[in-house]
Design an enzyme around this catalytic site. Sequence first.
Site, PDB file in Angstrom:
ATOM      1  N   ILE A 121       0.816  -1.212   0.000  1.00  0.00           N
ATOM      2  CA  ILE A 121       0.000   0.000   0.000  1.00  0.00           C
ATOM      3  C   ILE A 121       0.851   1.264   0.000  1.00  0.00           C
ATOM      4  CG2 ILE A 121      -1.906  -1.163   1.181  1.00  0.00           C
ATOM      5  CD1 ILE A 121      -1.037   0.353   3.748  1.00  0.00           C
ATOM      6  N   HIS A 139      -4.289  -4.078  -2.932  1.00  0.00           N
ATOM      7  CA  HIS A 139      -4.752  -3.775  -1.574  1.00  0.00           C
ATOM      8  C   HIS A 139      -4.907  -2.274  -1.379  1.00  0.00           C
ATOM      9  CE1 HIS A 139      -2.920  -7.881  -0.245  1.00  0.00           C
ATOM     10  NE2 HIS A 139      -4.124  -8.013  -0.763  1.00  0.00           N
ATOM     11  N   CYS A 150     -19.091   6.682   0.353  1.00  0.00           N
ATOM     12  CA  CYS A 150     -19.695   7.037  -0.940  1.00  0.00           C
ATOM     13  C   CYS A 150     -18.723   6.969  -2.108  1.00  0.00           C
ATOM     14  CB  CYS A 150     -20.305   8.444  -0.862  1.00  0.00           C
ATOM     15  SG  CYS A 150     -19.103   9.798  -0.866  1.00  0.00           S
ATOM     16  N   GLY A 227       9.300 -10.862  -3.202  1.00  0.00           N
ATOM     17  CA  GLY A 227       9.076 -10.355  -1.859  1.00  0.00           C
ATOM     18  C   GLY A 227       7.755 -10.718  -1.232  1.00  0.00           C
ATOM     19  N   GLU A 252      13.335 -17.737   0.595  1.00  0.00           N
ATOM     20  CA  GLU A 252      13.115 -19.179   0.621  1.00  0.00           C
ATOM     21  C   GLU A 252      12.082 -19.538  -0.432  1.00  0.00           C
ATOM     22  OE1 GLU A 252      11.792 -19.987   4.554  1.00  0.00           O
ATOM     23  OE2 GLU A 252       9.917 -18.885   4.332  1.00  0.00           O
TER      24      GLU A 252
END
Length: 312
Positions: A121, A139, A150, A227, A252
Amino acid sequence: MSVGSGVARVIEGADRVMVLTGAGVSCAAGIPDFRSPGGMYASLRPELLTASESQKQLMREDPVYVVEKKMFLANQFPYHEVRRPFILGTQERRWKPTLFHRFVERLDKRGKLLRVVTQNIDGLEFLTQTDPERIVPCHGTIARAACEACGAEMLFDDYCAAVRANIKDIYGVDPEAPAVSTNIRCGACGKPTVKPTTVLFGASLPDAFFASLRDDLPRADLLIVAGTSLVVSPANLVAAHAPCRRVLVNNEPVGEHLGLDFSRGGDDIFLEGDAEDTFGRLLHHLGWLQDVPPDDLPPHSRKIRDNIILSL
């Protein structure tokens, strides 16, 4: 696979690249951490927030309530008080795009970027020269403001001025902040429900995300995932349903439950390591690193860039 010319050739051979990102690509920018130990959720102090005792108890039991939709519609103050520094820091451009964000920018400049779907974000993609139409913040983003009730938009600078004037500082760093929080009302409907266009818990993702799944993903010839742990749905559907080769950059391997195959002979590629270092090296192997001015980078990213150039 190591970060080298082989992966660079895969990228060079692609014409329609989709990118899916998570929090790991913004760490080098110094963006406030929310989920890790010591982050916002772990260090939340409900007793400092403007809320009823029952609302404070909900946040004690689960800090995620501070960004939950029903909570916000009932009481805007916990959301605003917790995120006040992040909102105002975004307006002040306190955080700069990283080498990863400049990598995506280079993809776009060379006509290769189909779409970047970001779970973050922070809005850092919008601070580059990447075409905003190619950016899908699934997001939402802290860098734009609108009414949750609204949908009416509010100029971000006007919204930040209201946050600065109306919302108290629970962190004790702004001596000019008011002692008591007061409502920020929508100019269209009058309700106290204006906020950044982040997606609250319990709310639906934006239509642009589902349109990208439907229209972009079937045309992609390469997906780069960076990431992210690939555990958050529905964002992880991008990786699950990609009809093309997938390159994962992470500390990983993740995503095997979504069908990613990093086994010998598998079609997907796993690049192990820090996202910023990895994309710095990819920029180098693609011949794009010199196109990234060091002054446009945060300090950690600048150090990585300089170290790569010095090692040549």
